[in-house]
Design a protein around this motif. Structure first.
Motif, short mmCIF file in Angstrom:
data_model
loop_
_atom_site.label_atom_id
_atom_site.label_comp_id
_atom_site.label_asym_id
_atom_site.label_seq_id
_atom_site.Cartn_x
_atom_site.Cartn_y
_atom_site.Cartn_z
N GLN A 21 -31.15 34.61 22.02
CA GLN A 21 -30.50 35.21 20.87
C GLN A 21 -29.08 34.68 20.75
O GLN A 21 -28.61 34.37 19.65
CB GLN A 21 -30.50 36.74 21.03
N PHE A 22 -28.40 34.60 21.88
CA PHE A 22 -27.05 34.02 21.89
C PHE A 22 -27.07 32.56 21.46
O PHE A 22 -26.24 32.13 20.64
CB PHE A 22 -26.48 34.16 23.30
N GLU A 23 -28.01 31.79 21.97
CA GLU A 23 -28.07 30.36 21.63
C GLU A 23 -28.37 30.16 20.15
O GLU A 23 -27.87 29.21 19.54
CB GLU A 23 -29.13 29.67 22.48
N TYR A 24 -29.18 31.04 19.57
CA TYR A 24 -29.49 30.91 18.14
C TYR A 24 -28.24 31.09 17.30
O TYR A 24 -27.95 30.29 16.40
CB TYR A 24 -30.56 31.94 17.77
N MET A 25 -27.47 32.14 17.62
CA MET A 25 -26.24 32.37 16.86
C MET A 25 -25.22 31.27 17.13
O MET A 25 -24.58 30.77 16.20
CB MET A 25 -25.66 33.74 17.26
N ARG A 80 -21.39 19.38 23.05
CA ARG A 80 -20.32 20.12 22.39
C ARG A 80 -18.99 19.90 23.09
O ARG A 80 -17.93 19.92 22.44
CB ARG A 80 -20.67 21.61 22.36
N THR A 81 -19.03 19.69 24.40
CA THR A 81 -17.80 19.33 25.10
C THR A 81 -17.26 18.01 24.58
O THR A 81 -16.04 17.84 24.41
CB THR A 81 -18.06 19.24 26.61
N MET A 82 -18.15 17.07 24.33
CA MET A 82 -17.72 15.79 23.78
C MET A 82 -17.15 15.94 22.38
O MET A 82 -16.31 15.14 21.95
CB MET A 82 -18.88 14.80 23.77
N LYS A 100 -19.61 25.98 26.72
CA LYS A 100 -19.91 26.11 28.14
C LYS A 100 -21.28 25.54 28.47
O LYS A 100 -22.29 25.92 27.86
CB LYS A 100 -19.82 27.57 28.57
N TRP A 101 -21.35 24.62 29.43
CA TRP A 101 -22.57 23.95 29.89
C TRP A 101 -23.26 23.16 28.79
O TRP A 101 -24.45 22.86 28.90
CB TRP A 101 -23.57 24.96 30.49
#
Length: 806
Positions: free
Chosen positions: A565-569, A654-656, A649-650
């Protein structure tokens, strides 16, 4: 129903800096600010931010609300005051006002709504102090809730949202003002004050009020209002506003009510911590190594990195000191005293400036050694966390980190691998054994890892895996409610955030978020123009505060409820360019933003209705209040940094993105705000991209590297400061996000989409009698050529009856 005990004070505590702190780098006391942060995301009675609900343009409406109430009150009640009546008379008049909300005439309905709003505002005309106003606010709100006012308000709000005539009229207007949203503003004001007041826990509350509070909390998070939680209805108002169909919606009030509704129904940070502890116990996981809230409270801010001008100025001051002939011993002791506000790291004046950061402002340090040192702030010993000498956070190691370490060790020393085996250490040197033992001692298994493993098991064995036991908590109900339109909700929130950001420039295609702050008649004097300018800037700051709090709360609750659910948002926020938007927000003079004085304290509610107002002048408006910083803006900055941390995070791709958008100099400027919580999340964002910034950057920013080492949690085998695995980690944004998106879609389809079941897993009828007994409608051309079909498919093909019978 009884009246609660009256309080001696209700005004928010004075959050100001000690005397003697000067300069452009801002030092903020961490313990007090952590308390304030907990109040914003908690249920403490200490702080209610109702003044931010009203714009200064709405000031004349306080007296209008009073007039409407007194007309209704004098019609049905004697000449007594509201505060002189008993509980039965209070309840009878509240029921009469509730009946008045059901009349057909809009003007009459608005008049009754204003009378109810005056009750919710504490019948301030009969009060002599702010404490008395707060007392009657709480009493009246519980009275109105008891007679069913909130349900009637929700129905009226739905009716106003669906009012096509008002929407079409607003769309045709060239300029929308405060008058276009009068009905909506009155309803939202009442609902916000009810939600915020009932949310606050008070030890003096009666058992009946506590039971009422829990019932209201359950109803607010359940699909009882129009078959959906009230938060879903408010999200619908946000999208309708951003689509241009309802430009008159008072968006600040909608967002503030949405924030407080989510906070009340889902819970704040303390409730999150309790839920996390309970879930770890249910999953039989080890307890958390520490309480993150208490650790952050105990932190001290670090000195910001020095710029080139800082170094030159410090060298000049040292040269001037050397030329002084005589200096008293007391002064020498003062020079050598340790700065109580600085971290334990040694002062490194020789640090070089960031070679790539040409936009760094030339700002001096807040306290030079020849200034008078302010006394240290003493806090009660019960509030401090006494850690042993060392790092504040316990290190963590993931299971996959141990597997990777063992695989590389086996390949190096033995020449073979064993897959996911983390127990076999045969043939490895004794130092490797000790390393593995140390890694396992600090192994941390998160709730998200367990949820991902269970979801993989459900996908692999859909039949034998059994039914999933889904807890229908408030978070689950909210996710089910916003799931069909979640991408549109995220885009709408980010659109409004972009329009309210101080770095955004006015564009013709941008949405107008000032509909509920601009008056019908524009100001004609300099004083009125200055007051409106303060009001507009304050209005934007409150919108940023509300949106950042909404996003952070949803991300944290969804991650705890189920990681997908978190990843979807989070993924839809990334797709809507949330990362560059937040970086654009911080690409400003952040010190000026946090020290902005866009408030007029004498016009804040309830001060403005209790005290005699002084005469406002252009000089007093320009000077602002006495606060050294704006809590509202600091709160928004910390929330946005935490959102950025959660999105990246992880996630290597997205870090790039942080590296590609050149976030390092932007984040380094944010370190000038000497507040430990804000610095912690800035340093976290710098840590994840340090290995990609190059050796020269690391060499030129050793003070920042030291601060990361001191304040950010360590992963034992993470070479964040060296970047040795760059060649092994190509940046493939599309592949990573597509793989994650596939997992999310499988999760949502399995749990929430009952119409798209896999046909291979549907039940099959294996009974010969029922299958042959089914009537099958054959097409006409098949019936006409039935003889040819028999000859070709049956008679002309040899059939081995013995094999068929076997």
């Amino acid at each position: 129903m009884r009246e609660p005990s009256r309080r001696t004070t209700t005004s928010a505590p004075a959050w100001s800096l000690p005397k003697g702190i000067t300069g452009h780098s801002l030092l903020l006391l961490n313990t007090d600010l952590c308390d304030r942060f907990s109040c914003e995301f908690g249920t403490s009675y200490a702080y209610i931010s109702s003044p931010e609900l009203y714009s200064y343009t709405e000031g004349p409406e306080f007296l209008l609300n009073r007039k409407c109430f007194e007309e209704e009150f004098r019609t049905h009640v004697s000449d007594k005051k509201w505060t002189e009546l008993d509980v039965a008379q209070h309840r009878a008049h509240a029921m009469r006002l509730l009946d008045g909300l059901e009349v057909i005439t809009r003007e009459k309905r608005l008049k009754v709504s204003r009378a109810i709003l005056y009750m919710v505002q504490g019948t301030f005309a009969e009060c002599s102090s702010e404490a008395e106003v707060q007392h009657w606010m709480r009493y009246n709100i519980f009275l109105l809730l008891d007679v069913g006012t909130f349900t009637a308000l929700v129905e009226l709000l739905n009716m106003e949202v669906d009012n096509s005539a008002a929407c079409s009229s607003a769309v045709r207007k060239p300029a929308i003002s405060l008058a276009d949203s009068t009905d909506l503003r009155v309803l939202l004001n009442i609902m916000y004050l009810m939600v915020v007041t009932i949310q606050q826990e008070d030890p003096a509350d009666s058992p009946e009020w506590r039971a009422t509070r829990e019932t209201f909390k359950t109803e607010l998070g359940s699909p009882l209002y129009n078959n959906e939680p009230i938060s879903v209805m408010l999200f619908g108002m946000v999208t309708k506003f951003c689509s241009g169909h309802a430009p008159h919606f008072p968006m600040k009030k909608v967002l503030m009510l949405l924030w407080k509704s989510i906070l009340f129904t889902l819970g704040g940070f303390e409730q999150l911590q309790n839920i996390k502890v309970r879930k770890r116990e249910e999953l039989r996981l080890p307890p958390l190594p520490e309480d993150s809230i208490r650790v952050i409270r105990s932190m001290r801010a670090a000195s910001p990195p020095a710029s080139a001008s800082d170094l030159i100025e410090q060298q000049q001051k040292r040269a001037r000191r050397e030329h002084k002939s005589l200096i008293k011993q007391d002064n020498l002791d003062a020079f050598n005293e340790k700065d109580p506000y600085k971290s334990d790291e040694p002062r490194e004046d020789e640090d070089d400036n960031d070679d790539n950061d040409n936009s760094m402002e030339a700002e001096p340090f807040p306290m030079e050694r020849d200034e008078v040192m302010p006394p240290p702030i003493l806090h009660p010993t019960s509030e401090r966390v006494n850690f042993p000498k060392g790092l504040p956070w316990a290190p963590k190691v993931r299971e996959k980190d141990i597997e990777h370490f063992l695989e590389s060790s086996r390949s190096k020393f033995i020449g073979y691998t064993l897959g996911n085996d983390t127990d076999t250490v045969v043939g490895l040197p004794r130092p490797i054994h000790e390393s593995i033992r140390t890694l396992k001692q600090h192994k941390y298994i998160s709730i998200a890892e367990i949820q991902i493993a269970k979801e993989d098991e459900f996908q692999k064995t859909p039949l034998s895996g059994g039914e999933e036991d889904v807890e229908m908590c408030s978070t689950e109900l909210l996710y089910q409610g916003i799931l069909p339109s979640l991408p549109q909700y995220m885009i709408a929130l980010l659109k409004i955030l972009l329009a309210a950001a101080p770095t955004s420039k006015a564009k013709t295609d941008s949405i107008n978020i000032l509909a509920d702050v601009l008056p019908e008649e524009m100001p004609t004097t300099v004083l009125q123009s200055m007051k409106l300018g303060v009001d507009v800037n304050r209005h934007k700051e409150i919108i940023v505060k509300a949106i950042s709090a909404i996003l952070l709360l949803l991300l944290k609750h969804f991650k705890l409820n189920h990681v997908y659910q978190f990843e979807y948002m989070a993924q839809h926020l990334v797709f809507a360019n949330c990362i560059p938007l937040i970086l654009k927000f911080f690409n400003q003079n952040i010190i000026s933003y946090i020290t902005a004085k866009n408030s007029i304290s004498v016009l804040d509610f309830p001060y403005c209705v209790v005290h005699e107002l002084p005469e406002l002048t252009a000089e007093s408006l320009e000077a602002g209040d006495n606060n050294q910083f704006c809590w509202r803006n600091l709160f928004s900055c910390i929330n946005l940094l935490r959102i950025l941390n959660k999105l990246t995070k992880w996630k290597h791709s997205r870090t790039m993105m942080l590296v590609v958008f050149k976030s390092a100099p932007i984040l380094k400027r944010a370190l000038k705000v000497k507040q430990a919580m804000m610095q912690l999340y800035v340093l976290k964002l710098l840590k994840v991209q340090t290995k990609y910034l190059g050796r020269q950057w690391r060499k030129s920013n050793m003070k920042t590297m030291s601060a990361i080492y001191q304040k950010v949690r360590h992963r034992l085998n993470d070479d964040w400061a060296y970047g040795n695995d760059l060649d092994a980690r190509p940046w493939d944004f599309q592949a990573e996000e597509c793989a994650l998106r596939a997992n999310i879609e499988r999760f949502n389809s399995r749990r929430y989409d009952n119409n798209q079941r896999n046909p291979d897993f549907l039940p099959v009828d294996n009974c010969l009698q029922s299958v042959l007994g089914q009537r099958v409608d054959l097409p006409e051309d098949f019936q006409m050529n039935y003889d040819l079909w028999l000859e070709r498919e049956v008679f002309s093909k040899p059939i081995s009856w013995e094999e068929l019978l076997q």
